[in-house]
Scaffold this active site. Structure first.
Site, PDB file in Angstrom:
ATOM      1  N   TYR A  53       0.823  -1.212   0.000  1.00  0.00           N
ATOM      2  CA  TYR A  53       0.000   0.000   0.000  1.00  0.00           C
ATOM      3  C   TYR A  53       0.859   1.264   0.000  1.00  0.00           C
ATOM      4  CZ  TYR A  53      -4.526  -2.074  -0.228  1.00  0.00           C
ATOM      5  OH  TYR A  53      -5.633  -2.733  -0.716  1.00  0.00           O
ATOM      6  N   ARG A  56       1.759   1.667  -3.541  1.00  0.00           N
ATOM      7  CA  ARG A  56       0.625   2.187  -4.306  1.00  0.00           C
ATOM      8  C   ARG A  56       0.383   3.664  -4.011  1.00  0.00           C
ATOM      9  NH1 ARG A  56      -4.909  -0.261  -4.005  1.00  0.00           N
ATOM     10  NH2 ARG A  56      -5.270   1.452  -5.444  1.00  0.00           N
ATOM     11  N   VAL A  89      -9.444   5.240  -4.099  1.00  0.00           N
ATOM     12  CA  VAL A  89      -8.823   5.658  -2.832  1.00  0.00           C
ATOM     13  C   VAL A  89      -7.700   6.655  -3.099  1.00  0.00           C
ATOM     14  CG1 VAL A  89      -9.397   3.452  -1.724  1.00  0.00           C
ATOM     15  CG2 VAL A  89      -7.172   3.696  -2.843  1.00  0.00           C
ATOM     16  N   ASP A  90      -7.582   7.119  -4.364  1.00  0.00           N
ATOM     17  CA  ASP A  90      -6.380   7.878  -4.758  1.00  0.00           C
ATOM     18  C   ASP A  90      -6.443   9.383  -4.500  1.00  0.00           C
ATOM     19  OD1 ASP A  90      -8.014   8.861  -6.883  1.00  0.00           O
ATOM     20  OD2 ASP A  90      -7.339   7.275  -8.234  1.00  0.00           O
ATOM     21  N   HIS A 105     -14.658   3.336  -0.573  1.00  0.00           N
ATOM     22  CA  HIS A 105     -13.604   2.382  -0.199  1.00  0.00           C
ATOM     23  C   HIS A 105     -12.464   3.051   0.555  1.00  0.00           C
ATOM     24  CE1 HIS A 105     -14.988  -0.614  -3.583  1.00  0.00           C
ATOM     25  NE2 HIS A 105     -15.842  -0.497  -2.600  1.00  0.00           N
ATOM     26  N   THR A 174     -15.903   1.835 -14.051  1.00  0.00           N
ATOM     27  CA  THR A 174     -15.932   0.730 -13.074  1.00  0.00           C
ATOM     28  C   THR A 174     -16.317  -0.564 -13.784  1.00  0.00           C
ATOM     29  OG1 THR A 174     -17.032  -0.162 -11.105  1.00  0.00           O
ATOM     30  CG2 THR A 174     -18.286   1.475 -12.354  1.00  0.00           C
ATOM     31  N   SER A 175     -15.722  -1.668 -13.328  1.00  0.00           N
ATOM     32  CA  SER A 175     -16.037  -2.966 -13.928  1.00  0.00           C
ATOM     33  C   SER A 175     -17.390  -3.487 -13.459  1.00  0.00           C
ATOM     34  CB  SER A 175     -14.941  -3.985 -13.599  1.00  0.00           C
ATOM     35  OG  SER A 175     -14.801  -4.095 -12.194  1.00  0.00           O
TER      36      SER A 175
HETATM   37  P1  OAD Z   1     -11.766  -2.153 -11.972  1.00  0.00           P
HETATM   38  O1  OAD Z   1     -10.300  -2.144 -12.125  1.00  0.00           O
HETATM   39  O2  OAD Z   1     -12.403  -3.411 -11.552  1.00  0.00           O
HETATM   40  O3  OAD Z   1     -12.435  -1.693 -13.339  1.00  0.00           O
HETATM   41  C1  OAD Z   1     -11.899  -0.626 -14.076  1.00  0.00           C
HETATM   42  C2  OAD Z   1     -12.788  -0.378 -15.253  1.00  0.00           C
HETATM   43  O4  OAD Z   1     -12.357   0.825 -15.880  1.00  0.00           O
HETATM   44  C3  OAD Z   1     -12.747  -1.475 -16.307  1.00  0.00           C
HETATM   45  O5  OAD Z   1     -14.084  -1.862 -16.631  1.00  0.00           O
HETATM   46  C4  OAD Z   1     -12.078  -0.800 -17.526  1.00  0.00           C
HETATM   47  O6  OAD Z   1     -12.607  -1.244 -18.757  1.00  0.00           O
HETATM   48  C5  OAD Z   1     -12.432   0.649 -17.279  1.00  0.00           C
HETATM   49  N1  OAD Z   1     -11.533   1.640 -17.879  1.00  0.00           N
HETATM   50  C6  OAD Z   1     -10.230   1.518 -18.218  1.00  0.00           C
HETATM   51  N2  OAD Z   1      -9.740   2.668 -18.721  1.00  0.00           N
HETATM   52  C7  OAD Z   1     -10.757   3.557 -18.686  1.00  0.00           C
HETATM   53  C8  OAD Z   1     -10.888   4.925 -19.048  1.00  0.00           C
HETATM   54  N3  OAD Z   1      -9.872   5.615 -19.558  1.00  0.00           N
HETATM   55  N4  OAD Z   1     -12.097   5.509 -18.877  1.00  0.00           N
HETATM   56  C9  OAD Z   1     -13.156   4.824 -18.386  1.00  0.00           C
HETATM   57  N5  OAD Z   1     -13.086   3.538 -18.009  1.00  0.00           N
HETATM   58  C10 OAD Z   1     -11.897   2.903 -18.163  1.00  0.00           C
HETATM   59  O7  OAD Z   1     -12.104  -0.951 -10.965  1.00  0.00           O
HETATM   60  P2  OAD Z   1     -13.336  -0.772  -9.985  1.00  0.00           P
HETATM   61  O8  OAD Z   1     -14.599  -1.173 -10.622  1.00  0.00           O
HETATM   62  O9  OAD Z   1     -13.221   0.593  -9.418  1.00  0.00           O
HETATM   63  O10 OAD Z   1     -11.279  -2.711  -4.171  1.00  0.00           O
HETATM   64  O11 OAD Z   1     -12.962  -1.817  -8.853  1.00  0.00           O
HETATM   65  C11 OAD Z   1     -13.768  -1.911  -7.709  1.00  0.00           C
HETATM   66  C12 OAD Z   1     -12.940  -2.377  -6.551  1.00  0.00           C
HETATM   67  O12 OAD Z   1     -12.279  -3.600  -6.874  1.00  0.00           O
HETATM   68  C13 OAD Z   1     -11.783  -1.455  -6.180  1.00  0.00           C
HETATM   69  O13 OAD Z   1     -12.183  -0.386  -5.371  1.00  0.00           O
HETATM   70  C14 OAD Z   1     -10.827  -2.368  -5.486  1.00  0.00           C
HETATM   71  C15 OAD Z   1     -10.888  -3.541  -6.440  1.00  0.00           C
HETATM   72  O14 OAD Z   1     -10.576  -4.779  -5.901  1.00  0.00           O
HETATM   73  C16 OAD Z   1     -10.367  -3.113  -3.244  1.00  0.00           C
HETATM   74  O15 OAD Z   1      -9.169  -3.078  -3.409  1.00  0.00           O
HETATM   75  C17 OAD Z   1     -10.974  -3.597  -1.963  1.00  0.00           C
END
Ligand code: OAD
Length: 234
Positions: A53, A56, A89-90, A105, A174-175
């Site tokens: 961390y 990161r 968290v950034d 988060h 977000t994914s």
């Molecule tokens: P993810 O890393 O799971 O998803 C990122 C998403 O952003 C993907 O669907 C990509 O296709 C998309 N992406 C990539 N580049 C992009 C751009 N330039 N513009 C728009 N979208 C783009 O991230 P989160 O959904 O935030 O938790 O993940 C949720 C949680 O899972 C995080 O907070 C973290 C992780 O495990 C913990 O660490 C507890």
């Protein structure tokens, strides 16, 4: 309301977690979240987890907000009642000028003591050795939510209230696979609220979104806001 995820910071050079675009070096393709981002991992190996961390944090500190963060900050000025909830968290939304950001988060710039629950800025902590020790006799850990932990109650309440009552729900970068965050899109839909997804790639939310914008957030958001509010953005 807006719900953002790691993708909004991808154009700032911060790795996403899951991503079909390998140029984003998704963290969970390189590291095991159960070894690094689970409360049990911290109990098992606090040195490894705090080192990771701290590393990161370095990436977040060196990054700068991108046009996507900046467009959102501008939108908040135009629409002050709009809710911004993030899984990130950034701290980049705040650095772009956003205020009242709901951090579902937590935040990597703030660490908390395992003994006293005291919070402090990471800048105040000495990282001469890992895991860093707190004055109260505990350990400093990042004030983020790990797998196996509850999200902050107030952040949940506020996001849930906004998802229930908003006029439009944006899912950005977000994914849409991590709950409860991913569930707010469904909650908004269940109220009949229109939804928009901004993501270069498909997610489980894509087929249910009313509008899908398949572009990077740093390109789509400035264009969208300029088109919606030409006078405020010219
Ligand atoms: P993810 O890393 O799971 O998803 C990122 C998403 O952003 C993907 O669907 C990509 O296709 C998309 N992406 C990539 N580049 C992009 C751009 N330039 N513009 C728009 N979208 C783009 O991230 P989160 O959904 O935030 O938790 O993940 C949720 C949680 O899972 C995080 O907070 C973290 C992780 O495990 C913990 O660490 C507890």
């Amino acid at each position: 309301m807006l719900m953002t995820g790691a993708g909004i910071s991808a154009e700032s050079g911060i790795s996403t977690f899951r991503d079909p675009n390998t140029n984003n070096h998704p963290l969970w393709s390189r590291y095991d979240p159960m070894e690094l981002a689970h409360i049990d991992a911290f109990h098992r190996d606090p040195e490894l987890v705090t080192r990771w961390y701290h590393w990161r944090f370095g990436a977040c500190k060196d990054a700068r907000p991108n046009p996507g963060h900046e467009a959102i900050a501008r939108l908040q000025q135009i629409l002050p009642a709009m809710t911004l909830s993030t899984q990130n968290v950034d701290g980049l939304h705040q650095r772009a000028g956003s205020t009242d950001v709901i951090e579902l988060h937590g935040c990597i710039l703030r660490w908390k003591c395992t003994q006293s629950d005291e919070r402090t800025s990471i800048e105040q902590i000495s990282f001469d050795s890992f895991p860093p020790r707190s004055p109260a006799g505990g350990l400093w850990r990042p004030d983020v939510v790990w797998f196996g932990e509850m999200l902050p109650e107030l952040a949940i309440e506020r996001t849930q209230a906004a998802a229930t009552s908003c006029d439009l729900f944006f899912s950005i970068g977000t994914s849409s696979v991590v709950y409860p965050a991913a569930g707010y899109f469904d909650l908004a839909r269940s109220q009949g609220t229109p939804t928009i997804e901004i993501n270069p790639d498909a997610t489980p939310a894509s087929e249910y979104a009313d509008v899908v914008i398949r572009s990077p957030a740093g390109e789509a958001l400035p264009e969208l806001i300029a088109a919606a509010f030409p006078e405020e953005t010219s």
